[in-house]
Design a protein around this motif. Structure first.
Motif, PDB file in Angstrom:
ATOM      1  N   LEU A 192      29.820  -0.366  89.523  1.00 52.61           N
ATOM      2  CA  LEU A 192      31.095   0.266  90.117  1.00 52.61           C
ATOM      3  C   LEU A 192      31.613  -0.120  91.047  1.00 52.61           C
ATOM      4  O   LEU A 192      33.062   0.173  91.247  1.00 52.61           O
ATOM      5  CB  LEU A 192      30.634   2.114  90.544  1.00 52.61           C
ATOM      6  CG  LEU A 192      30.182   2.948  89.469  1.00 52.61           C
ATOM      7  CD1 LEU A 192      29.309   3.962  89.977  1.00 52.61           C
ATOM      8  CD2 LEU A 192      30.893   2.939  88.394  1.00 52.61           C
ATOM      9  N   LEU A 193      31.342  -0.387  92.578  1.00 55.23           N
ATOM     10  CA  LEU A 193      31.675  -0.341  93.988  1.00 55.23           C
ATOM     11  C   LEU A 193      32.496  -1.656  93.571  1.00 55.23           C
ATOM     12  O   LEU A 193      34.090  -2.043  93.663  1.00 55.23           O
ATOM     13  CB  LEU A 193      30.916  -0.798  94.986  1.00 55.23           C
ATOM     14  CG  LEU A 193      31.329  -0.882  96.218  1.00 55.23           C
ATOM     15  CD1 LEU A 193      32.934   0.207  96.526  1.00 55.23           C
ATOM     16  CD2 LEU A 193      30.279  -1.115  97.702  1.00 55.23           C
ATOM     17  N   PRO A 194      31.822  -2.758  93.264  1.00 54.28           N
ATOM     18  CA  PRO A 194      32.696  -4.022  92.974  1.00 54.28           C
ATOM     19  C   PRO A 194      33.878  -4.140  91.549  1.00 54.28           C
ATOM     20  O   PRO A 194      34.815  -4.925  91.923  1.00 54.28           O
ATOM     21  CB  PRO A 194      31.463  -5.353  92.908  1.00 54.28           C
ATOM     22  CG  PRO A 194      30.573  -4.029  92.318  1.00 54.28           C
ATOM     23  CD  PRO A 194      30.668  -3.004  93.113  1.00 54.28           C
ATOM     24  N   GLU A 195      33.809  -3.291  91.034  1.00 55.13           N
ATOM     25  CA  GLU A 195      34.480  -3.529  90.085  1.00 55.13           C
ATOM     26  C   GLU A 195      35.465  -2.770  90.506  1.00 55.13           C
ATOM     27  O   GLU A 195      36.820  -2.953  89.306  1.00 55.13           O
ATOM     28  CB  GLU A 195      33.875  -2.082  88.753  1.00 55.13           C
ATOM     29  CG  GLU A 195      34.307  -2.034  87.803  1.00 55.13           C
ATOM     30  CD  GLU A 195      33.360  -1.306  86.883  1.00 55.13           C
ATOM     31  OE1 GLU A 195      33.433  -1.755  86.015  1.00 55.13           O
ATOM     32  OE2 GLU A 195      33.242   0.766  87.075  1.00 55.13           O
ATOM     33  N   PHE A 196      35.414  -1.677  91.387  1.00 54.06           N
ATOM     34  CA  PHE A 196      37.222  -0.633  91.868  1.00 54.06           C
ATOM     35  C   PHE A 196      37.667  -1.314  92.733  1.00 54.06           C
ATOM     36  O   PHE A 196      38.798  -1.512  92.784  1.00 54.06           O
ATOM     37  CB  PHE A 196      36.417   0.461  92.131  1.00 54.06           C
ATOM     38  CG  PHE A 196      36.177   1.810  91.126  1.00 54.06           C
ATOM     39  CD1 PHE A 196      37.554   2.148  90.744  1.00 54.06           C
ATOM     40  CD2 PHE A 196      35.158   2.604  90.975  1.00 54.06           C
ATOM     41  CE1 PHE A 196      37.210   3.544  89.932  1.00 54.06           C
ATOM     42  CE2 PHE A 196      35.142   3.297  90.210  1.00 54.06           C
ATOM     43  CZ  PHE A 196      36.130   4.038  89.569  1.00 54.06           C
ATOM     44  N   ILE A 197      37.163  -2.249  93.278  1.00 53.00           N
ATOM     45  CA  ILE A 197      37.494  -3.604  94.397  1.00 53.00           C
ATOM     46  C   ILE A 197      38.270  -4.042  93.773  1.00 53.00           C
ATOM     47  O   ILE A 197      39.408  -4.034  94.447  1.00 53.00           O
ATOM     48  CB  ILE A 197      36.485  -4.063  95.330  1.00 53.00           C
ATOM     49  CG1 ILE A 197      36.155  -3.182  96.165  1.00 53.00           C
ATOM     50  CG2 ILE A 197      36.894  -5.340  96.326  1.00 53.00           C
ATOM     51  CD1 ILE A 197      34.538  -3.263  96.916  1.00 53.00           C
ATOM     52  N   HIS A 198      38.140  -4.276  92.250  1.00 54.36           N
ATOM     53  CA  HIS A 198      38.704  -5.600  92.306  1.00 54.36           C
ATOM     54  C   HIS A 198      39.873  -4.998  91.285  1.00 54.36           C
ATOM     55  O   HIS A 198      40.693  -5.577  91.051  1.00 54.36           O
ATOM     56  CB  HIS A 198      37.457  -6.358  90.703  1.00 54.36           C
ATOM     57  CG  HIS A 198      38.530  -7.574  90.830  1.00 54.36           C
ATOM     58  ND1 HIS A 198      39.002  -8.910  90.790  1.00 54.36           N
ATOM     59  CD2 HIS A 198      38.636  -7.409  88.698  1.00 54.36           C
ATOM     60  CE1 HIS A 198      39.479  -9.733  89.711  1.00 54.36           C
ATOM     61  NE2 HIS A 198      39.554  -8.727  88.452  1.00 54.36           N
ATOM     62  N   TYR A 199      39.384  -3.379  90.434  1.00 57.34           N
ATOM     63  CA  TYR A 199      40.962  -2.972  89.668  1.00 57.34           C
ATOM     64  C   TYR A 199      41.644  -2.985  90.742  1.00 57.34           C
ATOM     65  O   TYR A 199      42.517  -3.155  90.426  1.00 57.34           O
ATOM     66  CB  TYR A 199      39.734  -1.478  89.440  1.00 57.34           C
ATOM     67  CG  TYR A 199      41.261  -0.756  88.926  1.00 57.34           C
ATOM     68  CD1 TYR A 199      41.317  -1.323  87.428  1.00 57.34           C
ATOM     69  CD2 TYR A 199      41.544   0.009  89.903  1.00 57.34           C
ATOM     70  CE1 TYR A 199      42.052  -0.161  87.231  1.00 57.34           C
ATOM     71  CE2 TYR A 199      42.183   0.761  89.178  1.00 57.34           C
ATOM     72  CZ  TYR A 199      42.713   0.352  87.521  1.00 57.34           C
ATOM     73  OH  TYR A 199      43.941   1.407  86.919  1.00 57.34           O
ATOM     74  N   ARG A 200      41.401  -2.189  91.799  1.00 64.69           N
ATOM     75  CA  ARG A 200      43.168  -1.917  92.739  1.00 64.69           C
ATOM     76  C   ARG A 200      43.465  -3.621  93.552  1.00 64.69           C
ATOM     77  O   ARG A 200      44.422  -2.668  93.788  1.00 64.69           O
ATOM     78  CB  ARG A 200      41.646  -0.753  93.626  1.00 64.69           C
ATOM     79  CG  ARG A 200      41.803   0.274  93.542  1.00 64.69           C
ATOM     80  CD  ARG A 200      41.448   0.768  94.779  1.00 64.69           C
ATOM     81  NE  ARG A 200      41.803   1.352  95.530  1.00 64.69           N
ATOM     82  CZ  ARG A 200      41.773   2.122  96.806  1.00 64.69           C
ATOM     83  NH1 ARG A 200      40.594   2.361  97.077  1.00 64.69           N
ATOM     84  NH2 ARG A 200      42.440   2.946  97.524  1.00 64.69           N
ATOM     85  N   SER A 201      42.813  -4.487  92.859  1.00 65.58           N
ATOM     86  CA  SER A 201      43.082  -5.465  93.228  1.00 65.58           C
ATOM     87  C   SER A 201      44.614  -5.573  92.852  1.00 65.58           C
ATOM     88  O   SER A 201      45.276  -6.301  92.753  1.00 65.58           O
ATOM     89  CB  SER A 201      42.904  -7.053  93.444  1.00 65.58           C
ATOM     90  OG  SER A 201      42.023  -7.096  92.518  1.00 65.58           O
ATOM     91  N   GLY A 202      44.558  -5.204  91.752  1.00 65.79           N
ATOM     92  CA  GLY A 202      45.762  -5.344  90.791  1.00 65.79           C
ATOM     93  C   GLY A 202      45.960  -6.849  90.079  1.00 65.79           C
ATOM     94  O   GLY A 202      46.910  -7.607  88.877  1.00 65.79           O
ATOM     95  N   ARG A 203      45.127  -8.205  90.626  1.00 64.24           N
ATOM     96  CA  ARG A 203      45.121  -8.753  89.737  1.00 64.24           C
ATOM     97  C   ARG A 203      45.016  -9.764  88.398  1.00 64.24           C
ATOM     98  O   ARG A 203      45.061 -10.696  88.121  1.00 64.24           O
ATOM     99  CB  ARG A 203      44.142 -10.454  90.566  1.00 64.24           C
ATOM    100  CG  ARG A 203      44.625 -10.066  92.461  1.00 64.24           C
ATOM    101  CD  ARG A 203      43.742 -11.396  93.444  1.00 64.24           C
ATOM    102  NE  ARG A 203      42.633 -11.285  93.076  1.00 64.24           N
ATOM    103  CZ  ARG A 203      40.917 -10.326  94.037  1.00 64.24           C
ATOM    104  NH1 ARG A 203      41.682 -10.400  95.146  1.00 64.24           N
ATOM    105  NH2 ARG A 203      40.325 -10.238  93.265  1.00 64.24           N
ATOM    106  N   TRP A 204      44.484  -8.134  88.110  1.00 65.86           N
ATOM    107  CA  TRP A 204      43.744  -8.628  86.295  1.00 65.86           C
ATOM    108  C   TRP A 204      45.040  -8.309  85.476  1.00 65.86           C
ATOM    109  O   TRP A 204      44.511  -8.474  84.555  1.00 65.86           O
ATOM    110  CB  TRP A 204      42.490  -7.548  85.728  1.00 65.86           C
ATOM    111  CG  TRP A 204      43.085  -5.994  87.051  1.00 65.86           C
ATOM    112  CD1 TRP A 204      43.108  -6.014  87.505  1.00 65.86           C
ATOM    113  CD2 TRP A 204      43.810  -5.059  86.260  1.00 65.86           C
ATOM    114  NE1 TRP A 204      43.579  -4.356  87.546  1.00 65.86           N
ATOM    115  CE2 TRP A 204      43.766  -4.608  86.317  1.00 65.86           C
ATOM    116  CE3 TRP A 204      43.906  -4.955  83.789  1.00 65.86           C
ATOM    117  CZ2 TRP A 204      44.177  -2.874  86.191  1.00 65.86           C
ATOM    118  CZ3 TRP A 204      44.887  -3.770  84.023  1.00 65.86           C
ATOM    119  CH2 TRP A 204      44.500  -2.988  84.412  1.00 65.86           C
TER     120      TRP A 204
END
Length: 453
Positions: free
Chosen positions: A435-447
């Motif tokens: 959950l934690l690494p997933e949300f960090i990447h999500y909020r980065s917007g790089r996807w």
């Protein structure tokens, strides 16, 4: 582009657009789950051995369905964006590429089930009685694997082109036929022979054959996409490279996840038929709980992919925030419903007292397990993939399953020899790890990326 989730911006027309995609998929998934429920109920009436054997034999179809889900995700990543761009010829070529991958693998699964069913069953259990019953099931269900390899790819392409209702009508009608044939062939209704576990398998093969026939007829009459073999199989090198870059990680992700999840059944299959039977019931309950969330996940792949193909990057990000909030609220609501009905479910089954005891605890575990499962599926399997960032989710899933959950299950079951219910509980912690690494990447917007050429 760092994204804040404190203020969710919902554009005008968002909810009608989402619900138009989600509702048919929910109906399709509910019918699909109803088939699984019917199998559990009917085979449970035959006996616990038949129920446990079909559950373990069904792991072959489960792994294959995970592969199909991965292929469908791989198709949607590119097809939805090219559909948004208006390039219909490339969408057809994506379908041709999917067939070149899915048909050989589903044919191989069919041949293994026909000629090596004992070997397949021995992977999941060492119980001779379960192996013998499971072999009967595999031989009769084998043809359905090949049928699905063709029809599921076609329906996925149609979904990417926003023909969601077609997929619902085709799958829904064939799955309802499956339930009817189950009753007729398992119990020998209307003069049919009493086939038991073999009847459940044969019903699946007949229903999947009809599904393929309907898809072929629709393919011949539809005008949406060019479907001539000279078009769909004339695939440019650039498209193959894009598929490898953006879509293959999603396919690898789902296969690795599916095999790891099947390892859970291997572990429990060696802990006794009581835990296997209880798990077959709780799986149906969990599938019902996750129907809305998983349907939202499927719809969001189409919606976000189309917006990115149209180069509406900011709108796609805002819609993703709203979808993520909807996924959490829906899974929390269904979790509450599961909590309320859990006390009565064990009394509706014909399991041993030990299996019922396991089932009671497993239901409460799943009240909390299905919430992160839905949220993770929406983020990793839909939002990240819609933007072509399937590699991050692949790495995250492989680490959480193969470096954490599977070793933990093996050690707790066979080294520490913990009680089966504790093994099950530990296996259900895998969704929380990412959950934690997933949300960090999500909020980065790089996807958030437009992948079309």
């Amino acid at each position: 582009m760092y994204r804040s989730m404190l203020r969710i911006k919902v554009r005008k027309g968002f909810y009608p657009e989402v619900f138009a995609l989600v509702l048919p998929i929910i109906l399709q998934n509910l019918i699909s789950t109803a088939v699984g429920t019917a199998d559990v109920v009917m085979l449970g009436m035959v006996g616990q051995t038949a129920l446990s054997a079909s559950s373990l034999a069904g792991q072959v179809a489960f792994i294959l369905s995970i592969f199909f889900f991965g292929m469908q995700s791989a198709i949607t990543i590119l097809a939805a964006q090219y559909w948004g761009k208006g390039d219909r010829s490339t969408v057809s070529k994506i379908y041709g590429l999917a067939l070149l991958i899915s048909v050989p693998l589903s044919a191989a699964a069919m041949l293994l089930a026909l000629f090596c069913p004992g070997f397949l069953m021995s992977i999941w259990t060492n119980d001779a009685e379960l192996i013998a019953e499971g072999m009967h099931y595999l031989r009769f269900v084998a043809l359905s694997y090949l049928f699905m390899g063709i029809s599921q790819m076609y329906l996925s392409v149609m979904k990417s082109c926003e023909r969601v209702l077609l997929s619902t009508l085709v799958s829904g009608s064939t799955l309802l036929l499956n339930i009817l044939l189950n009753a007729v062939l398992i119990f020998g209704l209307f003069g049919a022979p009493v086939m038991g576990i073999r009847g459940a398998a044969l019903a699946t093969s007949i229903a999947r054959g009809l599904e393929l026939l309907i898809c072929v007829l629709d393919m011949l009459r539809q005008k949406l996409l060019p479907m001539h073999p000279r078009i769909i199989f004339r695939i440019p090198k650039t498209l193959v490279l894009d598929f490898i870059r953006y879509s293959v990680p999603a396919l690898v992700n789902d296969i690795a996840w599916g095999v790891a999840y099947s390892m859970y059944s291997v572990i429990m299959g060696h802990l006794g038929s009581d835990i296997v039977a209880a798990n077959s019931v709780v799986t149906v309950c969990r599938n019902l709980c996750t129907t809305i969330g998983f349907s939202l996940s499927a719809a969001s792949s189409i919606l976000i992919g189309k917006e990115l193909g149209e180069n509406n990057i900011e709108q796609a990000g805002n819609d993703a925030d709203a979808i993520l909030m909807l996924s959490f609220l829906s899974s929390a609501a269904t979790g509450l419903i599961l909590f309320l009905v859990s006390p009565v479910i064990p009394d509706l089954t014909r399991l041993t007292e030990t299996a019922r005891g396991y089932l009671r605890i497993m239901l409460y575990i799943n009240v909390f397990y299905q919430i992160p499962q839905v949220v993770n599926t929406v983020i990793i399997s839909s939002l990240f993939r819609a933007g072509g960032d399937s590699r991050y989710g692949m790495i995250l899933d492989i680490l959480s399953m193969w470096a954490y959950a599977v070793p933990l299950g093996l050690i707790s079951a066979f080294v520490l020899k913990l009680p089966p219910i504790w093994v099950y509980f530990l296996l259900c912690t895998d969704e929380y790890v990412k959950l934690l690494p997933e949300f960090i990447h999500y909020r980065s917007g790089r996807w958030l990326r437009n992948l079309t050429r």
